[in-house]
Design an enzyme around this catalytic site. Structure first.
Site, PDB file in Angstrom:
ATOM      1  N   ARG A 158       0.841  -1.215   0.000  1.00  0.00           N
ATOM      2  CA  ARG A 158       0.000   0.000   0.000  1.00  0.00           C
ATOM      3  C   ARG A 158       0.877   1.267   0.000  1.00  0.00           C
ATOM      4  O   ARG A 158       0.593   2.246   0.692  1.00  0.00           O
ATOM      5  CB  ARG A 158      -0.924   0.028   1.225  1.00  0.00           C
ATOM      6  CG  ARG A 158      -1.936  -1.081   1.272  1.00  0.00           C
ATOM      7  CD  ARG A 158      -2.955  -0.981   0.147  1.00  0.00           C
ATOM      8  NE  ARG A 158      -4.040  -1.932   0.318  1.00  0.00           N
ATOM      9  CZ  ARG A 158      -4.004  -3.198  -0.094  1.00  0.00           C
ATOM     10  NH1 ARG A 158      -2.946  -3.665  -0.733  1.00  0.00           N
ATOM     11  NH2 ARG A 158      -5.039  -3.993   0.112  1.00  0.00           N
ATOM     12  N   SER A 232     -10.718  -0.765   3.150  1.00  0.00           N
ATOM     13  CA  SER A 232      -9.983  -0.888   4.429  1.00  0.00           C
ATOM     14  C   SER A 232      -9.575   0.494   4.919  1.00  0.00           C
ATOM     15  O   SER A 232      -8.946   1.244   4.169  1.00  0.00           O
ATOM     16  CB  SER A 232      -8.713  -1.714   4.242  1.00  0.00           C
ATOM     17  OG  SER A 232      -9.011  -2.987   3.761  1.00  0.00           O
ATOM     18  N   GLU A 329      -4.952   3.779   6.179  1.00  0.00           N
ATOM     19  CA  GLU A 329      -4.691   3.590   4.744  1.00  0.00           C
ATOM     20  C   GLU A 329      -5.342   4.702   3.932  1.00  0.00           C
ATOM     21  O   GLU A 329      -4.825   5.136   2.905  1.00  0.00           O
ATOM     22  CB  GLU A 329      -5.237   2.224   4.296  1.00  0.00           C
ATOM     23  CG  GLU A 329      -4.844   1.871   2.881  1.00  0.00           C
ATOM     24  CD  GLU A 329      -5.804   0.930   2.203  1.00  0.00           C
ATOM     25  OE1 GLU A 329      -6.759   1.426   1.564  1.00  0.00           O
ATOM     26  OE2 GLU A 329      -5.606  -0.289   2.296  1.00  0.00           O
TER      27      GLU A 329
HETATM   28  P1  FAD Z   1      -8.907   8.855  -4.983  1.00  0.00           P
HETATM   29  O1  FAD Z   1      -9.587   8.422  -3.726  1.00  0.00           O
HETATM   30  O2  FAD Z   1      -9.617   9.783  -5.881  1.00  0.00           O
HETATM   31  O3  FAD Z   1      -7.487   9.463  -4.614  1.00  0.00           O
HETATM   32  C1  FAD Z   1      -6.620   8.819  -3.718  1.00  0.00           C
HETATM   33  C2  FAD Z   1      -5.318   9.633  -3.592  1.00  0.00           C
HETATM   34  O4  FAD Z   1      -4.618   9.628  -4.827  1.00  0.00           O
HETATM   35  C3  FAD Z   1      -5.549  11.125  -3.283  1.00  0.00           C
HETATM   36  O5  FAD Z   1      -4.462  11.571  -2.502  1.00  0.00           O
HETATM   37  C4  FAD Z   1      -5.514  11.782  -4.649  1.00  0.00           C
HETATM   38  O6  FAD Z   1      -5.139  13.146  -4.598  1.00  0.00           O
HETATM   39  C5  FAD Z   1      -4.464  10.957  -5.353  1.00  0.00           C
HETATM   40  N1  FAD Z   1      -4.672  10.846  -6.805  1.00  0.00           N
HETATM   41  C6  FAD Z   1      -5.741  10.274  -7.435  1.00  0.00           C
HETATM   42  N2  FAD Z   1      -5.541  10.270  -8.762  1.00  0.00           N
HETATM   43  C7  FAD Z   1      -4.339  10.861  -8.981  1.00  0.00           C
HETATM   44  C8  FAD Z   1      -3.573  11.153 -10.163  1.00  0.00           C
HETATM   45  N3  FAD Z   1      -4.007  10.860 -11.387  1.00  0.00           N
HETATM   46  N4  FAD Z   1      -2.382  11.767 -10.004  1.00  0.00           N
HETATM   47  C9  FAD Z   1      -1.909  12.075  -8.774  1.00  0.00           C
HETATM   48  N5  FAD Z   1      -2.591  11.825  -7.616  1.00  0.00           N
HETATM   49  C10 FAD Z   1      -3.788  11.232  -7.733  1.00  0.00           C
HETATM   50  N6  FAD Z   1      -7.701  -0.759  -2.277  1.00  0.00           N
HETATM   51  C11 FAD Z   1      -6.874  -1.829  -2.406  1.00  0.00           C
HETATM   52  O7  FAD Z   1      -5.645  -1.674  -2.517  1.00  0.00           O
HETATM   53  N7  FAD Z   1      -7.372  -3.108  -2.402  1.00  0.00           N
HETATM   54  C12 FAD Z   1      -8.673  -3.370  -2.290  1.00  0.00           C
HETATM   55  O8  FAD Z   1      -9.086  -4.535  -2.298  1.00  0.00           O
HETATM   56  C13 FAD Z   1      -9.577  -2.258  -2.164  1.00  0.00           C
HETATM   57  N8  FAD Z   1     -10.899  -2.470  -2.007  1.00  0.00           N
HETATM   58  C14 FAD Z   1     -11.739  -1.390  -1.874  1.00  0.00           C
HETATM   59  C15 FAD Z   1     -13.116  -1.639  -1.735  1.00  0.00           C
HETATM   60  C16 FAD Z   1     -14.001  -0.585  -1.596  1.00  0.00           C
HETATM   61  C17 FAD Z   1     -15.473  -0.882  -1.435  1.00  0.00           C
HETATM   62  C18 FAD Z   1     -13.520   0.735  -1.604  1.00  0.00           C
HETATM   63  C19 FAD Z   1     -14.482   1.885  -1.483  1.00  0.00           C
HETATM   64  C20 FAD Z   1     -12.157   1.004  -1.740  1.00  0.00           C
HETATM   65  C21 FAD Z   1     -11.249  -0.075  -1.874  1.00  0.00           C
HETATM   66  N9  FAD Z   1      -9.873   0.132  -2.004  1.00  0.00           N
HETATM   67  C22 FAD Z   1      -9.024  -0.942  -2.165  1.00  0.00           C
HETATM   68  C23 FAD Z   1      -9.308   1.501  -1.950  1.00  0.00           C
HETATM   69  C24 FAD Z   1      -9.388   2.261  -3.326  1.00  0.00           C
HETATM   70  O9  FAD Z   1     -10.259   1.608  -4.214  1.00  0.00           O
HETATM   71  C25 FAD Z   1      -8.024   2.389  -3.983  1.00  0.00           C
HETATM   72  O10 FAD Z   1      -7.112   3.047  -3.138  1.00  0.00           O
HETATM   73  C26 FAD Z   1      -8.088   3.154  -5.318  1.00  0.00           C
HETATM   74  O11 FAD Z   1      -6.888   2.983  -6.042  1.00  0.00           O
HETATM   75  C27 FAD Z   1      -8.360   4.659  -5.149  1.00  0.00           C
HETATM   76  O12 FAD Z   1      -8.591   5.195  -6.433  1.00  0.00           O
HETATM   77  P2  FAD Z   1      -9.357   6.560  -6.630  1.00  0.00           P
HETATM   78  O13 FAD Z   1      -9.269   6.910  -8.076  1.00  0.00           O
HETATM   79  O14 FAD Z   1     -10.716   6.478  -6.061  1.00  0.00           O
HETATM   80  O15 FAD Z   1      -8.440   7.545  -5.786  1.00  0.00           O
HETATM   81  N1  EPU Z   2     -10.962 -10.786   9.869  1.00  0.00           N
HETATM   82  C1  EPU Z   2     -11.653 -10.883  11.058  1.00  0.00           C
HETATM   83  N2  EPU Z   2     -12.675 -10.002  11.280  1.00  0.00           N
HETATM   84  C2  EPU Z   2     -13.022  -9.050  10.380  1.00  0.00           C
HETATM   85  C3  EPU Z   2     -12.302  -8.936   9.177  1.00  0.00           C
HETATM   86  C4  EPU Z   2     -11.262  -9.822   8.937  1.00  0.00           C
HETATM   87  O1  EPU Z   2     -11.358 -11.727  11.874  1.00  0.00           O
HETATM   88  O2  EPU Z   2     -13.972  -8.301  10.659  1.00  0.00           O
HETATM   89  C5  EPU Z   2      -9.897 -11.764   9.595  1.00  0.00           C
HETATM   90  C6  EPU Z   2     -10.364 -12.789   8.528  1.00  0.00           C
HETATM   91  O3  EPU Z   2     -11.053 -13.843   9.103  1.00  0.00           O
HETATM   92  C7  EPU Z   2      -9.040 -13.237   7.931  1.00  0.00           C
HETATM   93  C8  EPU Z   2      -8.184 -11.970   8.017  1.00  0.00           C
HETATM   94  O4  EPU Z   2      -8.782 -11.129   9.001  1.00  0.00           O
HETATM   95  O5  EPU Z   2      -8.438 -14.227   8.724  1.00  0.00           O
HETATM   96  C9  EPU Z   2      -8.049 -11.238   6.689  1.00  0.00           C
HETATM   97  O6  EPU Z   2      -9.334 -10.817   6.246  1.00  0.00           O
HETATM   98  P1  EPU Z   2      -9.658 -10.533   4.694  1.00  0.00           P
HETATM   99  O7  EPU Z   2      -9.191 -11.682   3.854  1.00  0.00           O
HETATM  100  O8  EPU Z   2     -11.079 -10.127   4.602  1.00  0.00           O
HETATM  101  O9  EPU Z   2      -8.710  -9.338   4.284  1.00  0.00           O
HETATM  102  P2  EPU Z   2      -8.224  -8.031   5.055  1.00  0.00           P
HETATM  103  O10 EPU Z   2      -6.845  -8.277   5.591  1.00  0.00           O
HETATM  104  O11 EPU Z   2      -9.231  -7.538   5.987  1.00  0.00           O
HETATM  105  C10 EPU Z   2      -7.015  -7.130   2.930  1.00  0.00           C
HETATM  106  C11 EPU Z   2      -6.884  -5.829   2.214  1.00  0.00           C
HETATM  107  C12 EPU Z   2      -8.100  -5.588   1.336  1.00  0.00           C
HETATM  108  C13 EPU Z   2      -8.175  -6.710   0.310  1.00  0.00           C
HETATM  109  C14 EPU Z   2      -8.296  -8.050   1.060  1.00  0.00           C
HETATM  110  C15 EPU Z   2      -8.257  -9.230   0.122  1.00  0.00           C
HETATM  111  C16 EPU Z   2      -5.508  -4.356   3.551  1.00  0.00           C
HETATM  112  C17 EPU Z   2      -5.476  -3.192   4.461  1.00  0.00           C
HETATM  113  N3  EPU Z   2      -6.716  -4.745   3.155  1.00  0.00           N
HETATM  114  O12 EPU Z   2      -8.121  -7.021   3.813  1.00  0.00           O
HETATM  115  O13 EPU Z   2      -7.926  -4.359   0.646  1.00  0.00           O
HETATM  116  O14 EPU Z   2      -9.283  -6.561  -0.544  1.00  0.00           O
HETATM  117  O15 EPU Z   2      -7.171  -8.179   1.970  1.00  0.00           O
HETATM  118  O16 EPU Z   2      -6.968  -9.392  -0.372  1.00  0.00           O
HETATM  119  O17 EPU Z   2      -4.469  -4.897   3.217  1.00  0.00           O
HETATM  120  C18 EPU Z   2      -8.342  -2.019   0.796  1.00  0.00           C
HETATM  121  O18 EPU Z   2      -7.121  -1.857   0.776  1.00  0.00           O
HETATM  122  O19 EPU Z   2      -9.150  -1.052   0.826  1.00  0.00           O
HETATM  123  C19 EPU Z   2      -8.887  -3.372   0.775  1.00  0.00           C
HETATM  124  C20 EPU Z   2     -10.194  -3.627   0.833  1.00  0.00           C
END
Ligand code: FAD
Ligand code: EPU
Length: 333
Positions: A158, A232, A329
């Site tokens: 991240r 997250s 994050e």
């Molecule tokens: P924004 O929120 O618009 O911006 C984020 C930051 O980047 C800000 O500081 C902004 O100024 C900067 N920025 C954006 N675009 C640019 C650009 N073109 N140039 C320079 N700076 C820029 N993340 C994960 O890693 N794994 C996941 O599984 C994951 N699951 C998610 C699930 C949900 C339901 C949600 C809501 C979010 C999740 N995220 C996850 C977080 C998010 O989707 C990512 O961080 C995504 O890359 C953010 O993109 P954005 O375009 O919305 O960025």
């Molecule tokens: N867990 C719990 N309770 C909860 C949530 C999770 O006990 O309420 C335990 C699960 O049982 C499991 C472990 O935590 O043993 C990991 O959970 P999960 O696989 O759901 O993933 P996570 O660690 O919570 C991370 C990323 C997610 C990504 C998933 C899948 C980070 C900060 N988050 O979540 O990314 O989608 O793994 O790879 O690394 C994001 O960055 O926004 C994001 C959603």
């Protein structure tokens, strides 16, 4: 150039927070971006993609630069791989679906992550055992250093050079990816194999894995169109192995993952937050999601500052209970 004033960002951030930007402008090309930058040289700026990793705690007293640079160009098409340049304003989830449809492999585990292609490299998005860094060839920005190769990006968990060195300074314009055309499936994380087995799929294709990931994510994570959230809220912390062994005496069920450094382990923040009693907690119209304790939510009408206060309370309680510091994050503004 159309610069709007006193602009509501409610539908431009996935928390759905009702805050205002003093100015708001959309750019579709680098030229348009430069024109806006020239005109607004002396006011604070924020580049906005999908707003899915931002918590606004107050109105933004500057200009929001809304990135709408689109386009997917095949730079090289070899027998077994492909190099693709993608506009930073393209939607990430749509791009993954496009890649899977065209037989570009490896990226399927990153299905359904909200946001833009440009922002994907900022925090090196990751899920289900894959990170975007595994496919990035070059990142193109405006400003001084305009081409970053994979090593220049200094990717980490991240993390990247763009996150470390103030992302407001340079604007990511496009990203070039390198994909294999041969499947190399990553099925070991979480429930992927289980879901495939339940569907009686013995020899999965890239599309099968894509579908399985979409299924898992939809069942666990709240859809921002229904409940405001930014995924997250905290990173999963890395702690010293000795500290982990100590905690294990009191919490024998604590999950952990090995990391590169053998002296450290990663523990899931969601587990810690649930163990500390926060999961499903609701404070008026904000709270901690009932299925995923790592996700803070706005049920509607919540305030960013209240979500930040809740996050700080959670951090404090995890520090007291486990002696572990959580790191946010989500970008706080
Ligand atoms: P924004 O929120 O618009 O911006 C984020 C930051 O980047 C800000 O500081 C902004 O100024 C900067 N920025 C954006 N675009 C640019 C650009 N073109 N140039 C320079 N700076 C820029 N993340 C994960 O890693 N794994 C996941 O599984 C994951 N699951 C998610 C699930 C949900 C339901 C949600 C809501 C979010 C999740 N995220 C996850 C977080 C998010 O989707 C990512 O961080 C995504 O890359 C953010 O993109 P954005 O375009 O919305 O960025
Ligand atoms: N867990 C719990 N309770 C909860 C949530 C999770 O006990 O309420 C335990 C699960 O049982 C499991 C472990 O935590 O043993 C990991 O959970 P999960 O696989 O759901 O993933 P996570 O660690 O919570 C991370 C990323 C997610 C990504 C998933 C899948 C980070 C900060 N988050 O979540 O990314 O989608 O793994 O790879 O690394 C994001 O960055 O926004 C994001 C959603």
């Amino acid at each position: 150039m159309n610069i709007q004033q006193n602009f509501s960002l409610q539908s431009y951030n996935t928390f759905g927070l009702d805050i205002k930007a003093k100015y708001f402008a959309t750019f579709e090309t680098e030229t348009e971006l430069n024109q806006i930058l020239e005109k607004c040289a002396n006011i604070p700026k924020l580049i906005l993609g999908g707003g899915s990793n931002i918590l606004f705690t107050q109105n933004f007293e500057g200009i929001i630069l809304y990135n709408q640079i689109k386009g997917i160009k095949i730079e090289d098409d070899f027998d077994d791989s492909v190099i693709v340049n993608v506009g930073a304003g393209e939607n990430w989830a749509d791009f993954v679906a496009y890649a899977v449809k065209n037989g570009y492999c490896g990226i399927e585990n990153l299905a359904l992550i909200p946001g833009t292609v440009g922002a994907s490299v900022i925090q090196n998005i990751g899920a289900y055992g894959v990170e975007v860094k595994d496919f990035v060839k070059n990142v193109y920005t405006n400003g001084k250093k305009s081409v970053y190769n994979n090593i220049d990006c200094k990717f980490g968990y991240r993390d990247s050079v763009f996150k470390q060195e103030n992302p407001k300074q340079s604007v990511i314009l496009s990203v070039t990816f390198h994909f294999s055309k041969k499947p190399h499936l990553k099925l070991d994380y979480g429930d992927i194999r289980k879901i495939l087995q339940e569907s009686n799929i013995e020899n999965p294709t890239t599309k099968d894995v894509f579908d399985a990931i979409c299924h898992i994510r939809s069942s666990k994570l709240p859809n921002p169109a229904e409940i405001g959230n930014a995924g997250s809220f905290f990173k999963n912390p890395e702690i010293n192995r000795s500290h982990f062994e100590f905690l294990k005496q009191n919490f024998p069920q604590m999950p952990f993952y090995p990391v590169e450094n053998p002296e450290k382990v990663k523990v899931p923040a969601g587990w810690l937050i649930e163990k500390a009693g926060w999961k499903g907690k609701k404070i008026e119209n904000i709270g901690v999601h009932e299925k995923q304790a790592l996700v803070l939510v706005n049920y509607g009408g919540g305030k960013g500052i209240d979500i930040l206060n809740l996050a700080n309370q959670i951090e404090k309680s995890i520090q007291e209970m486990f002696d572990i510091s959580l790191e946010k994050e989500v970008n706080i503004l």
